[in-house]
Design a protein around this motif. Structure first.
Motif: not given
Length: 379
Positions: A61-70, A74-79, A179-184
């Motif tokens: 498909g086509q990406l609509k939005a990227v919600l996080f930056a470097v 993030v927490h596991e399960g977050t969009v 997000a598959p895992i919690s982290g940075t």
């Protein structure tokens, strides 16, 4: 006077060779002290992520939005990303309407098939009583077969449409990438409007690392790696935090040479891995680690600088020179145990607090004779 001096000289020669009178000059000494001693293997390493996960898509498909930056947490399960749905809503509704129509056709065909079965049974019974013609029996048989065939065709269409509807539903659900895992977030290679596919090659769209624990990968020389064992303590410092030490336990020695070593006359090195806790996230990937693997250690041992040891005799003892309470320099045989480049462990021959000569034996200063005595030769 000259006779007395000669007599004094004879008296000095008669002293035991193990003890020599110290002069007024203060000799350079080292005090025997207790402390901890370690034998280590030194190496240089790099810090790297211990647990890292790449985010990928499960449908094209086509990406609509990227919600996080470097740098974001993030927490596991977050969009973390959103995709435009590959299947439009109007197409989903059309497929559902077609499913309803096919199910209605199936119900109607089921009724026709049931009627055809009754007709065939009746014609079969009449044939047994010679009350109908053979053509009527065969006609009812053909009608039943045709009805059953139409039912099978409708069922096949329904199964195919069910698979399409399932794909549509999964595609709509996969528009939200979690997000598959919690982290940075440590890498982002995705942008809105980018076309993506399943198993896309190249850099990951988004990478998440758990920074609460880091891995140190140290390169150890071939001559030293055989001294390392799993579970031994590994300490390290990094230039970014002078005077601070981190510790971990050796996890693994990789059994293949490090890349670029051991070829064409190059020295062989092996990669050694261990983990270190990083709760405050002070340590970062790529930092240099000056590592010391603790091969052996002695607690509260008598310690002496290694360079003060004299020659080793046949019994394995070493000679040192002790300055005793009478300011005499006395040779002493000592037995040593563990050692490193700086210090040795003294097993016997010395006690804590004793002074060991660290420099050359002081040369006695001879006072000059009075001028008159020197000229006349008499007192």
């Amino acid at each position: 006077m000259m006779v007395l001096n000669a007599g004094a000289a004879v008296a000095d020669v008669s002293k035991p060779p193990q003890a020599m009178a110290a002069t007024d000059a203060t000799p350079d000494t080292v005090t025997v002290q207790r402390g901890d001693l370690q034998q280590t293997v030194d190496a240089i390493g790099k810090l790297q992520f211990h647990r890292v996960s790449d985010v990928s898509v499960q449908t094209a498909g086509q990406l609509k939005a990227v919600l996080f930056a470097v740098g974001d947490t993030v927490h596991e399960g977050t969009v973390v990303m959103e995709m435009s749905p590959a299947v439009q809503a109007i197409q989903v509704e059309s497929n559902r309407a077609q499913m309803a129509r096919l199910q209605a056709e199936l119900a109607d065909q089921q009724a026709q098939t049931d009627f055809a079965e009754l007709q065939f049974k009746r014609q079969t019974q009449l044939k047994a009583q010679n009350a109908t013609r053979e053509e009527s029996v065969e006609s009812s048989r053909m009608n039943l077969s045709s009805a059953r065939a139409r039912m099978d065709s409708i069922k096949a269409q329904i199964q195919q449409l069910q698979a399409t509807l399932k794909f549509d539903e999964e595609s709509r659900q996969h528009t939200q990438i979690l997000a598959p895992i919690s982290g940075t977030v440590v890498a982002v290679n995705a942008r809105p409007g980018q076309a993506v596919s399943i198993g896309q090659a190249g850099a990951p769209l988004l990478r998440i690392a758990d920074l609460s624990q880091m891995t140190v990968q140290a390169r150890v020389a071939e001559a030293d790696v055989t001294r390392l064992r799993r579970g031994m303590t590994a300490n390290f410092q990094t230039p970014g935090y002078p005077g601070r030490t981190w510790s971990g336990k050796l996890r693994q020695v990789l059994p293949v040479p490090a890349e670029g070593t051991g070829e064409q006359g190059k020295q062989t090195f092996y990669n050694v891995l261990f983990e270190v806790d990083n709760p405050e996230q002070d340590l970062m990937s790529g930092m240099t680690a000056q590592v010391q693997f603790v091969v052996a250690q002695a607690k509260d041992a008598l310690l002496l600088p290694a360079h003060l040891l004299g020659k080793r005799d046949a019994a394995g003892m070493y000679e040192v020179r002790v300055v005793n309470a009478n300011r005499q320099i006395v040779p002493r045989a000592v037995k040593v145990g563990m050692r490193n480049q700086q210090q040795v462990q003294v097993l016997s021959g010395l006690e804590a607090g004793e002074q060991v000569l660290a420099g050359p034996v002081p040369v006695p200063a001879v006072a000059p004779l009075p001028k008159r005595a020197a000229l006349m030769g008499t007192p």
